[in-house]
Structures are given as structure tokens and as C-alpha cells.
Design an enzyme around this catalytic site. Sequence first.
Site, mmCIF file in Angstrom:
data_model
loop_
_atom_site.group_PDB
_atom_site.id
_atom_site.type_symbol
_atom_site.label_atom_id
_atom_site.label_comp_id
_atom_site.label_asym_id
_atom_site.label_seq_id
_atom_site.Cartn_x
_atom_site.Cartn_y
_atom_site.Cartn_z
ATOM 1 N N GLU A 103 -29.929 -36.391 -30.757
ATOM 2 C CA GLU A 103 -29.211 -35.125 -30.580
ATOM 3 C C GLU A 103 -29.947 -34.023 -31.331
ATOM 4 O O GLU A 103 -30.365 -34.212 -32.474
ATOM 5 C CB GLU A 103 -27.784 -35.239 -31.117
ATOM 6 C CG GLU A 103 -27.026 -33.913 -31.153
ATOM 7 C CD GLU A 103 -25.633 -34.039 -31.760
ATOM 8 O OE1 GLU A 103 -25.097 -33.008 -32.206
ATOM 9 O OE2 GLU A 103 -25.092 -35.151 -31.801
ATOM 10 N N GLU A 142 -25.197 -24.479 -33.574
ATOM 11 C CA GLU A 142 -23.772 -24.735 -33.732
ATOM 12 C C GLU A 142 -23.241 -23.679 -34.696
ATOM 13 O O GLU A 142 -23.946 -23.265 -35.620
ATOM 14 C CB GLU A 142 -23.506 -26.098 -34.365
ATOM 15 C CG GLU A 142 -23.589 -27.278 -33.463
ATOM 16 C CD GLU A 142 -23.054 -28.522 -34.162
ATOM 17 O OE1 GLU A 142 -22.028 -29.038 -33.720
ATOM 18 O OE2 GLU A 142 -23.659 -28.956 -35.153
#
Length: 587
Positions: free
Chosen positions: A144, A149
Site C-alpha cells: 500500500e 491521507e
Amino acid sequence: MEFKSRSFLCTILLIISGPFLFSISAQPSFENFKQVWSDEFNSSGLPDSRNWGFEEGYVRNNELQYYTKQREENARMEGGNLIIEARKDNWNGNQYTSASLFSRGKQEFIYGIFEMRAKIDVRQGSWPAFWTLGVSGEWPSNGEIDIMEYYAGKLHANLAWGSEKRWEGNWSSQTRSVGSDFSEDFHIWRMLWTEKEVQLWVDEFLQNTTDLSKTINEIDGKNPFHQKAYIMLNQAIGSNGGDPSGTTFPVRYLVDYVRVYQEYPDSIAPEIVDAAASLSGTISLLFSEGLDKASAENLSNYAVSTTGVAISGAKLQIDQKTVVLNVSGLAAGNEVSITVRDVKDDAALANTMSQTARQLTVAPAGSKLSGTLIGDGSPWDNTPGVQYSAAVDGNSSTHADCVGEATWVGYDFGPGGEMIISGFRYYPRSEYADRMLGRSVEVSSDGEKWEVIYKVPVIPPEGSFTSVPIVHSEPVRFVRYNGTGGYLNVNEVEFLGYPGQTTSGNKSGPTPANLQFLSNGPLQYSIYTVSGRLLESRVIRSNKAVNGVESTLRIIRSDSSFPHGLYLVTIQNTSNRKLLYKGVINR
């Protein structure tokens, strides 16, 4: 956007050291990269199904939103943006709804530059993300990468891979605190992904660098970052984002575009971008790309036809793009004709430039400049004596040590006092020389729009000045050393130059052969800064007004949205991706 709650299941492994402000690398260059895919979101209605699928339901992390599938209230193209909208609408019994888009099975890539321009909501409860997942394996052993974010007041830039336990990740994580005003503007997030490392950027800041030799899954011995990955865009609510009960909905995540660039073999020969002859006994040549040292320093590749002028030496500078020739017989104001040929770039399969001639006017030798002091940044920990002015106080025993969102120091030469910048000298702070790596010298005509004319390419030696030539023949009112993205932490910087006077014939332009090529279909042009940062990429259709490369260049030169200066331009046929033109223009 991890699959499991990090607070319970993840082993944090920091591969990089130091907080965000210690970023020291230069922004990723687009040189030798081409755009292979993008979604510009310029239509209306649901996102393009050729690019995006939808997650559905309550998916992960005990988040509060229900992800809907193909519901325009939660995901739509509108006004040139993709809008992912989280709503508090009690739809089908679900208090919160939102959307999560993926390109799995549609658009998948290995390595390259992944870029998004977006505006995010940073209010309580909001958790937007732009991330990738490897196509094979279960999480986290598929790998990932969180390019962006946001939650709980911080931007997060992370990589995750498999630990020795199933569904537990090893992490390389970095955060950056942002205020409520961060959501007022669009920002650009980039990932540079190579076989060796991943760099994660926000605007001009390098937030995370991870060495991929250290990202081996403990559970199966594989490296998940050497496989194709797909893209995820989602707006979560709650969980790590916090309690949204006091937030007024909707929460919107606006995406202007998502683009992917991949590296391709360099087939373009170097060009001379700018040139200057100086009374100090030098001719300096700035090339469009890095050069092969042997050919750059081969005296037989340079010739002057001016009587009494002779070349005695050639030296490739540390930026690998500038060549300084030692020349005798130069006189102030005289015209000098120089011819350059057979200089090669530093590509694996080297490209050789064709013969190029320049007519230069011999300019004064550069000297140390001064003007009205300008700058930004606060002294570290309010330490006295380390304000930004200490970097230009003429004393190499003192130092500036400033932090902040913007940290720089320079001069305003005043209206009518424009200068031509011809050199830069810098004396690093002992034990902190690495904080100069990638930092830049920039110029401006208005103090608002700045052009990078030099970047410190290597960590400088301590205990002495490093002097470098700068080839920039346009007069400027403002100059600065920009430490933004790291520290303004240096003992002394000096700018060299002379009073401004435009010297004709020094800027390069496209050759006639380039201009004669006509296209029988749509063209895509891309405009970059000379340092390689993409500014704009656009497709235009061939018609009577736009019938080829020449007309396209006229459009670019007349575009008032860019300040006057030098730009690298590429033009390609969109149907077969054939590169029709690559060169430097002056507008």
C-alpha cells in the site's frame, strides 16, 4: 488508507529519519517521462467507467460512511472536477454516505510519477485519501502507498507491506501538520516510484522517501512494490478522521485531475538554453539537460570566429548542465561568435547535438550584489542572532537558522535597478551542509511569481565558499535563496551579477525543421519549467487555425497565464504518441 486500524494491528517501521521539515531533495523532474494516462474529469455525470469502479458498503476501519455505487450524489464530474461528496443523508437507512473509486482491472501501472491536483476538506471527521494497492496478494502483503491521507489535523504519507503476521503491516510513515486554511486551495500530490525508492510529495515538499530494498514482506519474502498497482480515491468519515457530529455536511473532496507518467528512453539531443560572454574571460553555456562530461569538456566541440578571441579550456559544472569556457581576448561590449557541435547528453544511449551558432555580447564581470533585504522565516526556537538576515551579513562565521512554511532571503533591487544574475556563492553551516541540497536560487520581476534558475545539486563541502556560474540573461528586480521545504540554515549566500541590460540573441528557440512539421490529428502539448516541473498539459485539435507544431507554439507563446521566461515544451501526436517537438522557448 490502511485496511486495518493502525492503532491495534500495525507494527510501525520508520525507514526514513527526521520530521517533515528535514526534507532535502529536489522536486522530481519530468525529464524523460511521458504522460501515459490521465483523467481530467472534464465531462459531467458519473466518473468514466473505463477508468473507475466503485467499492460498496462498509469496507474497512470501522468508518461511519456507507460507500455507494454509481450514485451521483456521492461521486460525479462537475465543473472540471471529480467531486467525491460525503453526505449525512440517511440514505437507505445509512446515516452517512460517500464514495470510494478504484482503477483495479482498468488502469494499472508499475513505476512512474503519479500526480493528483485536489482540494480536500480538513474539518473534523474528514478522512480523504489518494493511494495505490498492488494487484496481487492480500493486504498488506500486496503493498500500500498512501500518496495522500488527511485526518486529525495532519497530512500522512505512508507505505505498508507485510509483517510476519497476517493482516499486520510494517510501515514507513511521515506526517505534516496543516491548519484549517489548507483546504482553501488546490494542492498537488506526487509520487515518484522507481525500482529503488518511492518519494511522496505535497506541492514543493518531499514528505517521505522510502528505500525499497527494505520493504520485503516478512510473511512470504516478496517485495510488493515491484508489481503493478491500481489507484484509489475515497472520502471516508469518522474512525481516524474523528467524530463528525459537529461538522456541517456535505464534506467534499474535489479532484482536478489524476495523471500518470512513465519513463521512456531519451531520444532528444541537448540544446543550448542560454549563453553569456563575460569580461572575466569566460563564455558560459546552459544546456537543456545533463551532459556527458568527456564531450562537454572536449575543446574541439567549440569554436570562435571572432578575431583575437581563443578558447583555452572547457569545464562542466556540478549541475551537469552548464559548461564554462575559458576564453582570452574578450573586450567589453564586443560581439563574439561561437559555434558548438557534437556535445552529447548523459543518456545511456547518448544523443548528440547538431551544430549551433550563437552571437554574444561581452558583458561586465559579475560582482557581489546588494539591495533592499527581503525574506521570510522565523528563528529556530526563537534563538537570537539566527534570523534570515544572518545569511547575507557578510560574515561567514555567523549563520541563519529559520523555519516555517516559507524560509528564504534575498534582495529587491528596486524599480529601474534590475540586475542580471551571473553567479552564486554559498558557505554551508558546519555539520548541516546537507540542508542546502536541492535548495534554489530564484528570480522574479514582480516579487510574486518566481523562476528557479539554479538548484544546489550536491551537498557542498564545509569550511569554504562554493562558487557556481548562473546563466540567465534576463534582467530581474528580485533575487532570493529559497530554503523552503527544509531549513534556511546556511552561514552565508552571495548573489553575483551586473546592472540589467538585455543581450539579444542569447535565448534559444526551435529550429526551422521543427516548425515545418504538420500534424493531421490532435496534438498534446506539455509545458514545463526549465527545471522539469510540469505546468500544463493540453490536447488541441487540428484545424485551419491550429495545423501543426508552428501554430501550437504560437498559442503557447501568447498564453498570458504564464510569466515571461524560459519554458521546456513538448508536442506529441495523440493518436500514435509520436514526439514531434521538444525544445526550449522564450515567451
